[in-house]
Design a protein around this motif. Structure first.
Motif, PDB file in Angstrom:
ATOM      1  N   SER A 152      24.256 -15.285 -28.767  1.00  0.00           N
ATOM      2  CA  SER A 152      25.148 -14.735 -28.111  1.00  0.00           C
ATOM      3  C   SER A 152      24.907 -14.490 -26.540  1.00  0.00           C
ATOM      4  N   ALA A 153      25.870 -14.370 -25.713  1.00  0.00           N
ATOM      5  CA  ALA A 153      25.423 -14.008 -24.265  1.00  0.00           C
ATOM      6  C   ALA A 153      24.767 -12.807 -24.167  1.00  0.00           C
ATOM      7  N   LEU A 154      23.768 -12.438 -23.364  1.00  0.00           N
ATOM      8  CA  LEU A 154      23.163 -11.256 -23.153  1.00  0.00           C
ATOM      9  C   LEU A 154      24.294 -10.343 -22.216  1.00  0.00           C
ATOM     10  N   ARG A 155      24.371  -9.287 -22.475  1.00  0.00           N
ATOM     11  CA  ARG A 155      25.352  -8.277 -22.108  1.00  0.00           C
ATOM     12  C   ARG A 155      24.623  -7.255 -21.570  1.00  0.00           C
ATOM     13  N   LEU A 156      24.573  -6.972 -20.214  1.00  0.00           N
ATOM     14  CA  LEU A 156      23.801  -6.028 -19.600  1.00  0.00           C
ATOM     15  C   LEU A 156      24.828  -4.916 -19.315  1.00  0.00           C
ATOM     16  N   HIS A 157      24.201  -3.697 -19.138  1.00  0.00           N
ATOM     17  CA  HIS A 157      24.831  -2.434 -19.034  1.00  0.00           C
ATOM     18  C   HIS A 157      25.343  -2.621 -17.401  1.00  0.00           C
ATOM     19  N   PRO A 158      26.848  -2.279 -17.029  1.00  0.00           N
ATOM     20  CA  PRO A 158      27.337  -2.476 -15.765  1.00  0.00           C
ATOM     21  C   PRO A 158      26.598  -1.700 -14.782  1.00  0.00           C
TER      22      PRO A 158
END
Length: 94
Positions: free
Chosen positions: A22-28
């Motif tokens: 899955s795509a790496l999701r970074l905190h905004p």
């Protein structure tokens, strides 16, 4: 050679059967937090009593510096640091 060809076929099958991660999701707010940590680090690097040690620690965490063309950046380029992100961020902690 045939043994290597067999290994290649086996590895290609493993790759084909492995689901895409899955795509790496970074905190905004991560970029803003990194900016603050780097600013704190810049201040620490300029303190004469710790400059040598801080510089050595920073150099150990950066494995590569890349100059990336960017027409909107000052000078037409951005610098991209490659290395131990967790270690870099920990340097900004008390």
């Amino acid at each position: 050679m045939s043994e290597l060809e067999g290994e290649k076929v086996r590895l290609e099958a493993v790759i084909a059967d492995t689901p895409e991660p899955s795509a790496l999701r970074l905190h905004p707010r991560l970029p803003a937090r990194c900016r603050v940590l780097i600013e704190d680090l810049a201040g620490a690097l300029n303190a004469p009593e710790v400059r040598r040690e801080a510089t050595a620690s920073l150099q150990a965490l950066i494995s590569e510096v890349r100059m990336v063309p960017d027409g909107t950046a000052p000078g037409g380029h951005q610098l991209e640091l490659v290395g131990e992100l967790a270690g870099l961020m920990a340097l900004g902690q008390p």
